[in-house]
Write an enzyme that holds these catalytic residues in place. Sequence first.
Site, PDB file in Angstrom:
ATOM      1  N   CYS A  24      -7.721  75.700  22.445  1.00 43.73           N
ATOM      2  CA  CYS A  24      -9.161  75.581  22.206  1.00 43.73           C
ATOM      3  C   CYS A  24      -9.878  75.254  23.512  1.00 43.73           C
ATOM      4  CB  CYS A  24      -9.443  74.487  21.180  1.00 43.73           C
ATOM      5  SG  CYS A  24      -8.719  74.759  19.552  1.00 43.73           S
ATOM      6  N   CYS A  67       0.534  78.919  19.035  1.00 44.50           N
ATOM      7  CA  CYS A  67      -0.088  77.609  18.767  1.00 44.50           C
ATOM      8  C   CYS A  67       0.910  76.452  18.815  1.00 44.50           C
ATOM      9  CB  CYS A  67      -0.787  77.634  17.413  1.00 44.50           C
ATOM     10  SG  CYS A  67      -2.407  78.410  17.480  1.00 44.50           S
ATOM     11  N   ASP A  71       8.805  42.457  42.475  1.00 48.09           N
ATOM     12  CA  ASP A  71       8.317  41.317  43.232  1.00 48.09           C
ATOM     13  C   ASP A  71       8.806  40.065  42.504  1.00 48.09           C
ATOM     14  OD1 ASP A  71       6.802  39.788  45.047  1.00 48.09           O
ATOM     15  OD2 ASP A  71       5.148  39.679  43.617  1.00 48.09           O
TER      16      ASP A  71
END
Length: 711
Positions: free
Chosen positions: A20, A366, A408
């Site tokens: 679409c 589709c 870290d």
Amino acid sequence: MQAMAHTSRYKITGMDCASCAAKIETALKRIDGIGEVAVSVTNGTLTVGHGERFSVDKVERQVRGLGYGITEDGAASMHSERISTENAHGDAEWWRNRRTLLTVFCGLALASAFVAGRLFPAMEGPAFLAALAVGLLPVAFRAINAARFGTPFSIEMLMTIAAVGAVVIGAEEEAAAVVFLFLVGEALEGIAAARARRSIRGLASLVPKSAILEVDGSSWSVDAASLKVGNVVIVRPGDRVPADGVVVEGTSEIDEAPVTGESVAKAKTVGDDVFAGTINAIGVLRVRVTAAAEDNTIARVVKLVEEAQESKAPTQRFIDRFSSYYTPAVVLFAALVAVVPPLTAGEPWQEWIYKGLAVLLIGCPCALVISTPAAIAAGLSAGARRGLLIKGGAVLESMGRVTAVAFDKTGTLTEGRPRVTDVFAADGREHRLVSMVAALEQGSSHPLAVALVDHARAVQAPVPPAFAASAFPGEGVGGNVGGNEIFVGAPKAASRRANLSDSIVSQIAELNAQGKTVSVALVDGEVAGYVALRDEPRTDAKEALARLRDEGIRTIMLTGDNRTTAAAVAAGLGIEVRAEMMPEDKQKVIRELQAAGLVVAKVGDGINDAPALAAADIGIAMGGGTDVALETGDAAALHGRVVDVPDMIDLSRTTMFNIRQNITIALGLKAIFLVTTVIGVTGLWPAILADTGATVLVTANAMRLLRWRPR
């Protein structure tokens, strides 16, 4: 492409898949004066870059001609919360959606034709032609417009050719049934797409519409969207917090489950952050607003996820390219099936034209086209609703391929603030020692002082006033508490003021080896005891690292902290460690890991870790909804949980497995029905059921990801 001076934004309704969006983009790029075109299926929006000479009417005619609704959005000046709320309701409810209504009318016409054919056999053909016209004319209109605007091989065109061809060979009843089934499939796709569209935007509705604003001791109800930074709001028990803010008065528990999924409420007191949309459970809170409505955590998460969903994943880009060749190839193959056997082998024309039309329907792309974006959108939405912000399909795909994670330490693997771990009082009166130490430290903003005062509150030790308090830079603090001269400071500074026994010195050395900082307390020149503090690992860190190791993922800590402290924390967590590293050193380690063939994710706070985050294959920022956590890196663990990292990897792998399932369903069903059609076992009805069924199955399978939960 020439840069365009202006941007217009529209809301589009009726879109349900990537094809679409492709049709709209192709059509609008053919209009003079339009530059860049961006269509968002997920958000239901269209953004058009254009110059001064620009026809709004032409854009609207093109879009409506393709079968979609369009209205001006004006979103360029709107904040993200409003956009999200509007879009959440931009499509009509499914029972009022025009595609659903067309499907119902077509179904009624088909049923009427069936009854008329049984009652009046001579009317059967015209009745089914009339039923066919009800459903086919709108589809054919869209097909013709799509072809005019640059998309000749649309699903509507394939359907129109197949239906007209069926009528030509006398299969009116089948043609009408096939069009009805096609419309049913479209309606179901639209419902599924709308559900996916609402899934993340549902977060926006968590923020209450009103708030209780307090000014100069008076309070009244105002629109929550009107709150400004610095306003103070009252949040009563049971109320939702109307904005991001910090508690300035009161103590309560906040239920963050609507946003984070956490089942246990969190205690909040003065100085703690609270987030819009969470629920105040117990006490009355006064909260100072720290972010306006358009900048609150939920609004920014929604906006970032919407943007991320428009970033196509590598698999989706490949499938889009594949489909651009696949569809014309299917049309050519269907034509060959229809004409080659009759021309070369004398086979019946009607039989092979029928088979060619069935092949045309089977080949509709589709299900294949929607297989990836539906899963990606659902995966991103599922993650965001649980505090896992992943910025785009490419990142979501890559996350599952991670083979090493570099963390870290401070604020990532650890809480980011010291806590009291050990208290030793020479006379055994630990409560009294804590009281005296906290008395001297209260009022100080130093992290160690804050930790000592917090510990006193936690153990309910009274904090008496201190007199003549003074700081000794680099050493500690001193003053008078309860008539006693008190000093609290570093062991070296304490040893210059009093004699530390060998036992105390030995204990301090052992605590230092564990990465703990020790503050010694002297009372009237005598050693009263000590308090040890350390930035402790997050409660979920050990579990998270174990999960990563179980998945065969290497874990490593990169920290600027001293080797002793880093080694102590790493030993407790069971993680490899590199200590005393500058930001550039961390980046160098990331490069070394990549050179060794590893796919590296870097997890940090997004500030001093910025070079390493940028160098990593995937940068993950840790934070509690802060700007840094939201804006830095490829992903963000919004709620600062270490376990979010393996959860992200699990979500990625689950999503990619879902995509592989979808592609298998889409291509597998087509392959099966292609063979059965050519050998004459199945016809038009099974062909359209194969296409519609595959599309619905793929969409429904992708929607399962919305129910994904972290382990």
